[in-house]
Scaffold this active site. Structure first.
Site, mmCIF file in Angstrom:
data_model
loop_
_atom_site.group_PDB
_atom_site.id
_atom_site.type_symbol
_atom_site.label_atom_id
_atom_site.label_comp_id
_atom_site.label_asym_id
_atom_site.label_seq_id
_atom_site.Cartn_x
_atom_site.Cartn_y
_atom_site.Cartn_z
ATOM 1 N N ARG A 105 -6.002 -16.936 -13.241
ATOM 2 C CA ARG A 105 -7.042 -17.680 -12.646
ATOM 3 C C ARG A 105 -8.249 -16.967 -13.232
ATOM 4 N NH1 ARG A 105 -5.618 -19.468 -6.724
ATOM 5 N NH2 ARG A 105 -5.150 -17.140 -6.850
ATOM 6 N N LYS A 122 11.045 -9.322 -7.738
ATOM 7 C CA LYS A 122 11.316 -9.238 -6.459
ATOM 8 C C LYS A 122 10.190 -9.494 -5.312
ATOM 9 C CE LYS A 122 11.303 -5.411 -4.483
ATOM 10 N NZ LYS A 122 9.991 -4.556 -4.899
ATOM 11 N N HIS A 136 13.745 -3.076 -10.651
ATOM 12 C CA HIS A 136 13.589 -2.119 -11.737
ATOM 13 C C HIS A 136 14.244 -0.942 -11.555
ATOM 14 C CE1 HIS A 136 10.544 -0.461 -8.733
ATOM 15 N NE2 HIS A 136 10.696 0.696 -9.301
ATOM 16 N N LYS A 145 16.460 2.319 -14.208
ATOM 17 C CA LYS A 145 16.250 3.928 -14.248
ATOM 18 C C LYS A 145 17.265 4.495 -14.854
ATOM 19 C CE LYS A 145 13.309 3.937 -10.175
ATOM 20 N NZ LYS A 145 11.958 4.200 -10.640
ATOM 21 N N GLU A 160 8.867 8.055 -0.060
ATOM 22 C CA GLU A 160 7.417 7.592 -1.003
ATOM 23 C C GLU A 160 6.391 8.451 -0.253
ATOM 24 O OE1 GLU A 160 7.056 3.898 -3.591
ATOM 25 O OE2 GLU A 160 7.759 3.180 -1.680
ATOM 26 N N ASP A 163 11.040 -5.432 0.623
ATOM 27 C CA ASP A 163 10.425 -4.707 -0.360
ATOM 28 C C ASP A 163 11.598 -3.824 -0.812
ATOM 29 O OD1 ASP A 163 8.017 -3.992 -2.067
ATOM 30 O OD2 ASP A 163 7.834 -2.239 -1.007
ATOM 31 N N HIS A 182 16.502 -2.793 -3.785
ATOM 32 C CA HIS A 182 16.570 -1.436 -4.445
ATOM 33 C C HIS A 182 17.949 -0.460 -3.701
ATOM 34 C CE1 HIS A 182 13.147 -2.231 -6.613
ATOM 35 N NE2 HIS A 182 12.483 -1.672 -5.813
ATOM 36 N N LYS A 195 7.347 4.687 3.441
ATOM 37 C CA LYS A 195 5.984 4.984 2.697
ATOM 38 C C LYS A 195 5.415 6.163 3.635
ATOM 39 C CE LYS A 195 5.282 1.241 0.105
ATOM 40 N NZ LYS A 195 5.718 1.503 -1.497
ATOM 41 N N LYS A 252 7.676 12.411 -2.340
ATOM 42 C CA LYS A 252 8.407 11.313 -3.122
ATOM 43 C C LYS A 252 9.743 11.767 -3.714
ATOM 44 C CE LYS A 252 8.038 8.371 -7.138
ATOM 45 N NZ LYS A 252 8.197 6.951 -6.715
HETATM 46 C C1 BG6 Z 1 8.731 -1.543 -5.911
HETATM 47 C C2 BG6 Z 1 8.089 -1.583 -4.427
HETATM 48 O O1 BG6 Z 1 9.493 -2.342 -6.002
HETATM 49 O O2 BG6 Z 1 9.064 0.075 -5.745
HETATM 50 C C3 BG6 Z 1 7.208 -0.557 -4.172
HETATM 51 O O3 BG6 Z 1 7.629 -2.823 -4.145
HETATM 52 C C4 BG6 Z 1 7.574 1.071 -4.498
HETATM 53 O O4 BG6 Z 1 6.696 -0.880 -2.602
HETATM 54 C C5 BG6 Z 1 8.198 0.886 -5.887
HETATM 55 O O5 BG6 Z 1 6.521 1.777 -4.197
HETATM 56 C C6 BG6 Z 1 8.895 2.249 -5.953
HETATM 57 O O6 BG6 Z 1 9.333 2.324 -7.188
HETATM 58 P P1 BG6 Z 1 9.389 3.598 -8.136
HETATM 59 O O7 BG6 Z 1 9.859 3.376 -9.152
HETATM 60 O O8 BG6 Z 1 7.824 4.235 -8.128
HETATM 61 O O9 BG6 Z 1 10.309 4.575 -7.196
#
Ligand code: BG6
Length: 505
Positions: free
Chosen positions: A68, A177, A207, A211, A245, A264, A269, A353, A358
């Site tokens: 947009r 997702k 994703h 990895k 994280e 999420d 994942h 979170k 991490k």
């Molecule tokens: C995403 C989530 O799919 O994965 C995020 O929406 C999260 O909240 C992220 O921070 C973590 O991915 P990675 O690759 O940084 O571990």
């Protein structure tokens, strides 16, 4: 007890080239819905740029950013230049290659619910395809909030932006997702995707599956004869999967407050990691056989996992979050798998979170020794069980912990770690998950993407605990930012006589 020491293992890749040497993908036009959104700026465009820089994309490759707010080609290029510069890994941005790359970025301004916008997009696509020689291949990437998925699927279908399946140019649709909010909405979306795009052209992205270290899970299990015989209830005590994280919700409050950690992270994942660890050996290494194996595992999950949800202190004060929000930012689950291999072996999953650090890792803990020969109770008590830890990120690698005698006359037993580090072992750059997955879409390889049935089985499993968490009058347990999560999550294991692996800094 002696200190845990670390022994390096040097990787010696066998001589010769890679087993699968990929070719350049087909030329294509990528239509990026949500081109100015967070996901495109952080992940998608930096990944496309990195591929361009590595000469992994064919020269006609072109992007149309649909949004947009995209005012002109120049404005979008400028905005994406600054975000790519910010989010590309250190040392991997240079002005010259960006200037080459940005010549392939164009805009189409519009609203995903407005038919006129699709007509304008169609005209732009046809013109660019002619000028750029993308051979008619089209990749639609839906980097938009889930509520926009149905409108876009209908829009691209009704305005005939998709080619019919079969010979000739291809069209594929990548959907981010979370795929649905629950089983019911995922089924509706799956049906719509099947009717508009067709399952063979739908790429549901997770994703984590792109990895490098996640893919290595299958190699570790099925290219070694050492591990598979002990990968079961006879030898393992339990498995822990941690995706912690240290960051908060960044500037994604609107998305996150509606979504929460269960949708999420856990439904996708974490369950995908669990499926790769726990699946039976697939019939072959082809996409559908691996996906069949994962689905069988998801179907074996025992309903009603125990679960603890948490929310970090201060979450409700984040800009864009409802002041009385009950959205969980942390979850820990005890999952059982009802099949012969895993009966009685708990899988403990946790993610959150604003935790202490991490880290994403999978730890398989072996059973304790059945009988201690060393006679001295203090020595016996301190023998720690073996563990195999697979570090997905950071410091990607694998380590095996075992007991060894510390040198000296005294009988002193220590834990040592044999450690393999990807970086030191292979000394090759790691391909980012988005880069790999984008190339896979362009090559038409669905192996690392979720099939409709996998998504539905994951929701079937997560639906009831999610509803219970939402209905819980107490709401999520509050935990301190920078901590290891709520106290109740520790109890989940301690009542089984176990404890979480260390998450401290
Ligand atoms: C995403 C989530 O799919 O994965 C995020 O929406 C999260 O909240 C992220 O921070 C973590 O991915 P990675 O690759 O940084 O571990």
């Amino acid at each position: 007890m002696a200190e845990v020491t670390r022994t390096q293992v040097r990787a010696e890749p066998a001589a010769g080239g890679p087993i699968l040497k990929p070719d350049l993908p087909d030329p294509c036009l990528c239509v990026n819905f949500g081109a100015t959104g967070d996901l495109s700026r952080r992940m998608l465009v930096p990944a496309l740029y990195a591929l361009w820089r590595q000469r992994a994309l064919p020269p006609p490759f072109t992007v149309i950013g649909f949004s947009r707010s995209a005012e002109s080609d120049g404005a979008l290029r400028d905005a994406l230049r600054s975000s790519t510069k910010q989010f590309a890994p250190a040392g991997s941005f240079d002005d010259k290659s960006w200037e080459e790359f940005e010549q392939r970025i164009f805009t189409s301004r519009g609203d995903v619910n407005d038919p006129a916008s699709y007509r304008a997009l169609q005209a732009r696509m046809t013109q660019i395809e002619r000028e750029r020689g993308t051979q008619g291949n089209r990749l639609f990437y839906l980097a938009v909030p889930p509520s926009s998925f149905p409108g876009i699927l209908r829009g691209v279908h009704q305005h005939r932006l998709l080619h019919p399946p079969g010979a000739g140019p291809w069209s594929r649709v990548v959907i981010e997702k979370p795929f649905g909010r629950d089983l019911k909405s995922a089924r509706v979306l799956n049906r719509l995707a099947a009717e508009t795009v067709g399952e063979k052209a739908v790429y549901r992205i997770d994703h984590f599956l792109g990895k490098e270290t996640v893919q290595n899970l299958l190699v570790l299990r099925f290219a070694n004869s050492l591990f598979e015989p002990v990968w079961n209830r006879k030898h393992l005590d339990h498995v822990q999967i941690t995706v912690a994280e240290d960051i908060g919700i960044e500037n994604r409050a609107r998305f996150y407050d509606e979504t929460g950690v269960l949708r999420d992270m856990v439904q996708n994942h974490l369950l995908q990691l669990l499926a790769l660890v726990a699946m039976e050996p697939p019939v072959s290494f082809t996409g559908d056989d691996i996906r069949d194996g994962k689905v069988r595992c998801l179907r074996s999950l025992r309903p009603g996992p125990e679960m603890v949800c948490g929310q970090y202190r201060g979450y409700r004060g984040e800009e864009g979050v409802a002041p009385d929000s009950r959205t969980p930012t942390y979850a820990a689950l005890r999952v059982m798998i009802d099949n012969w291999r895993w009966q009685g072996v708990p899988f403990y999953l946790r993610t959150g979170k604003r935790l202490a650090r991490k880290t994403t890792e999978i730890v398989l803990q072996f059973q304790s020794i059945p009988f201690c020969l060393f006679g001295r109770e203090d020595v016996c008590r301190r023998i720690e069980p073996n563990t195999l830890a697979i570090r997905i990120q950071p410091d990607e690698g694998i380590s095996l912990r075992f007991a060894a005698k510390a040198p000296g006359e005294e009988l002193e037993i220590g834990s040592v770690r044999m450690d393999f580090s990807y970086e030191e072992g292979f000394r090759r750059p790691m391909v980012s998950a988005y880069e790999r997955l984008l190339l896979d879409c362009m090559r038409g390889d669905q192996s690392l993407f979720l099939r409709a049935d996998a998504v539905e089985h994951s929701w079937e499993f997560m639906g009831p605990p999610l509803e219970a968490a939402e209905a819980d009058p107490e709401g999520p347990k509050i935990y301190e930012p920078g901590s290891t999560g709520p106290r109740e999550a520790a109890l989940l294991l301690s009542k089984d006589g176990r404890r979480w692996t260390d998450l401290g800094k």
